[in-house]
Design a protein around this motif. Sequence first.
Motif, PDB file in Angstrom:
ATOM      1  N   TRP A 286       0.831  -1.211   0.000  1.00  0.00           N
ATOM      2  CA  TRP A 286       0.000   0.000   0.000  1.00  0.00           C
ATOM      3  C   TRP A 286       0.859   1.254   0.000  1.00  0.00           C
ATOM      4  O   TRP A 286       0.530   2.248  -0.624  1.00  0.00           O
ATOM      5  N   MET A 287       1.979   1.191   0.727  1.00  0.00           N
ATOM      6  CA  MET A 287       2.846   2.364   0.795  1.00  0.00           C
ATOM      7  C   MET A 287       3.608   2.571  -0.505  1.00  0.00           C
ATOM      8  O   MET A 287       3.891   3.693  -0.907  1.00  0.00           O
ATOM      9  N   ALA A 288       3.984   1.453  -1.159  1.00  0.00           N
ATOM     10  CA  ALA A 288       4.752   1.575  -2.403  1.00  0.00           C
ATOM     11  C   ALA A 288       3.952   2.347  -3.442  1.00  0.00           C
ATOM     12  O   ALA A 288       4.497   3.170  -4.180  1.00  0.00           O
ATOM     13  N   GLY A 301      -6.678  -1.712  -5.200  1.00  0.00           N
ATOM     14  CA  GLY A 301      -7.777  -0.749  -5.286  1.00  0.00           C
ATOM     15  C   GLY A 301      -9.039  -1.281  -4.626  1.00  0.00           C
ATOM     16  O   GLY A 301      -9.721  -0.560  -3.884  1.00  0.00           O
ATOM     17  N   GLU A 302      -9.350  -2.548  -4.866  1.00  0.00           N
ATOM     18  CA  GLU A 302     -10.549  -3.135  -4.265  1.00  0.00           C
ATOM     19  C   GLU A 302     -10.417  -3.210  -2.748  1.00  0.00           C
ATOM     20  O   GLU A 302     -11.382  -2.974  -2.015  1.00  0.00           O
ATOM     21  N   GLU A 303      -9.204  -3.541  -2.281  1.00  0.00           N
ATOM     22  CA  GLU A 303      -9.000  -3.599  -0.827  1.00  0.00           C
ATOM     23  C   GLU A 303      -9.155  -2.221  -0.198  1.00  0.00           C
ATOM     24  O   GLU A 303      -9.763  -2.079   0.866  1.00  0.00           O
ATOM     25  N   HIS A 359      -6.224   8.325  -0.309  1.00  0.00           N
ATOM     26  CA  HIS A 359      -6.432   8.173  -1.751  1.00  0.00           C
ATOM     27  C   HIS A 359      -7.849   8.609  -2.154  1.00  0.00           C
ATOM     28  O   HIS A 359      -8.049   9.085  -3.278  1.00  0.00           O
ATOM     29  N   ALA A 360      -8.794   8.459  -1.248  1.00  0.00           N
ATOM     30  CA  ALA A 360     -10.151   8.946  -1.551  1.00  0.00           C
ATOM     31  C   ALA A 360     -10.161  10.470  -1.610  1.00  0.00           C
ATOM     32  O   ALA A 360     -10.834  11.075  -2.452  1.00  0.00           O
ATOM     33  N   ASP A 361      -9.412  11.110  -0.722  1.00  0.00           N
ATOM     34  CA  ASP A 361      -9.344  12.580  -0.734  1.00  0.00           C
ATOM     35  C   ASP A 361      -8.719  13.090  -2.027  1.00  0.00           C
ATOM     36  O   ASP A 361      -9.035  14.190  -2.491  1.00  0.00           O
ATOM     37  N   GLY A 370      -0.892   9.732 -16.019  1.00  0.00           N
ATOM     38  CA  GLY A 370       0.124   8.909 -15.360  1.00  0.00           C
ATOM     39  C   GLY A 370      -0.165   8.629 -13.907  1.00  0.00           C
ATOM     40  O   GLY A 370       0.739   8.322 -13.133  1.00  0.00           O
ATOM     41  N   TRP A 371      -1.433   8.698 -13.513  1.00  0.00           N
ATOM     42  CA  TRP A 371      -1.809   8.602 -12.100  1.00  0.00           C
ATOM     43  C   TRP A 371      -1.675   7.183 -11.568  1.00  0.00           C
ATOM     44  O   TRP A 371      -1.177   6.955 -10.473  1.00  0.00           O
ATOM     45  N   GLY A 372      -2.115   6.175 -12.343  1.00  0.00           N
ATOM     46  CA  GLY A 372      -2.133   4.808 -11.822  1.00  0.00           C
ATOM     47  C   GLY A 372      -3.263   4.630 -10.836  1.00  0.00           C
ATOM     48  O   GLY A 372      -4.181   5.451 -10.760  1.00  0.00           O
ATOM     49  N   ARG A 373      -3.179   3.555 -10.025  1.00  0.00           N
ATOM     50  CA  ARG A 373      -4.255   3.295  -9.072  1.00  0.00           C
ATOM     51  C   ARG A 373      -4.082   4.090  -7.776  1.00  0.00           C
ATOM     52  O   ARG A 373      -5.036   4.615  -7.240  1.00  0.00           O
ATOM     53  N   ALA A 374      -2.866   4.158  -7.299  1.00  0.00           N
ATOM     54  CA  ALA A 374      -2.641   4.838  -6.020  1.00  0.00           C
ATOM     55  C   ALA A 374      -1.192   5.325  -5.975  1.00  0.00           C
ATOM     56  O   ALA A 374      -0.316   4.586  -5.552  1.00  0.00           O
TER      57      ALA A 374
END
Length: 594
Positions: A286-288, A301-303, A359-361, A370-374
């Motif tokens: 998650w941090m990476a 993302g689902e988690e 990530h929701a904020d 180039g955003w990606g998932r997180a």
Amino acid sequence: MTILQALDRYYHRLEGVAEPGCSPEKFGWCIILDPDGRVVDVEDRHDLSGKKPRPKIHMVPAAVKRTVGIAPNFLWDKSAYVLGRTAGEGKRTAQEHAAFVTTHLERLAGQEDEGLVALRRFLEQWRPEHFDQSDKFRPEMLDANFMFRLDGDMAYLHDRPAARALASARAGDEEGDGVFCLISGERGPIARLHPTIKGVEGAQTAGAALVSFNLDAFTSLGKDQGANAPTSQAAAFRYGAALNHLLTRDGPNRVRRPIGDATVVFWADASDAKAAEAADALFGNWMAGDITDAEEARKIGEEMDAVSKGRPIAELRADIEPGTRFHILGLSPNAARLSVRYWLTGTLDEFARRLADHHADLRIEPVPMGWGRAPSVNRLLARTTALQEKFENIPPLLAGEVMRAVLSGGRYPQSLLAAAIIRLRAGDDPLSGWHAAVIRAVLHRDHRIDPKKEDVPVSLAPDEPNRAYQLGRLFAVLETAQRMALGRVNATIRDRYFGAASATPASVFPLLLRGAQNHLGKLRKSGKGGWVEREIEDILEKLSLDLPRALPLAEQGRFAVGYYHQRKDQFKGRPEVAAELEAAESATEQGDEE
């Protein structure tokens, strides 16, 4: 729980970590001796699996803590001590080598072990000039660590039982009066000097201390050095070994790239080692953030979505214990010492929920390029606050504050909002969407924590009542009118007026609206751009005549978000206009080049 207590507990979870009296050190070379102390060979012990040879880690008798004095290690050391040779000027090399020889001849006197006898004979025979005379030594070996092995023996010399017994006897000699340890609460010999910590980015390569007292101003009641914070030698060793293990480069418990100037490590505190490792791996993923594998990104993302809706981690991952405690430590270099940038402790669920909230904020539509998932915090800060988008230009204090806000769930620092807006004024592209996402995150979290504060929309909101947001939209439409009328120009209104329009609208927009009449007139003659004129009229109906003279920082942020939404959304349903405009700009650009 304090940092040192948490590290002490973590040590007991580890397997294969350094035992008391030992320390992991890097070695690339091993001198092979025959029983008479002659050099048979110098063995290359580097790891050759990567692009470049890398030294391997070996457990050896614990390194002595060097400050300004000369102090040799036992049974191993760098070339200056072992061989009397260095690549530098070597002002003290002769004294260092003499100290190594003297210490070992004293301690090896009377030893009958074949390996220790060979080492003693080697030291009696060796002269520094032999380094150049022997074909077994090469210049690239200088200043590296050397250890020893007896020819024909598989074990290194420091691993021989006689050598271990000698090293243990030395540790026993150093024990002093017992004190009540602040970490364990047990009585034991005091640690006068605390262990050296290696691996913190930017700190001295020889390592730095997490706890130290080197000036009278740091002491009290006449106490000397470690007596000011009594810690037993055993507990000090354990926390040092645990922290050095966490800081292992490319290790699973370390954020790969420093965040600002802080090297970040994390670990779970669970009764079951496998459950703790699973928790470490989950948090590390998650941090990476910058996940390249699409399937892994989808899973994360689902988690995150599930956690943000209140589901506990243990329901998503059966291998993680419910209520697992978790610790996060950020360390920054500070000369010969380390600074604790932040220390956060809580349950894994709490940290996971805060990361999901973070990530929701940041959510904004359309998704930035180039955003990606997180995206990781590091990449987010580099794209929005750093000069030339370089990681080394991220303001270190800002990085620490943002990281603390992400992990604690508190407000983002206002300096993050200011930094993003400053970068936009300095010429960063507001259409990349990264700045808009950061600005929305700051404003949305403020609203989430204090509902009295105004929120900012995720996607284009034509009926948004906020004036700054509508001014941002208006600015985007005026820029579009210019582009459609003139094609590519050397300096657009965005290049010339974006900063002023967002900060002092009353002084800029009358000028822009007058200029827009010329652009709209040209479009009318060619029978184009009717929708642009209607868009301007629609936005102006939502604005009062008295435009604000100046906008505060938060409103400037809403201006940038409104601009981004309008520019990205205005050609939806009008693909032919977008294609025509792009073709016109390309033709103008080619004409300029010719």
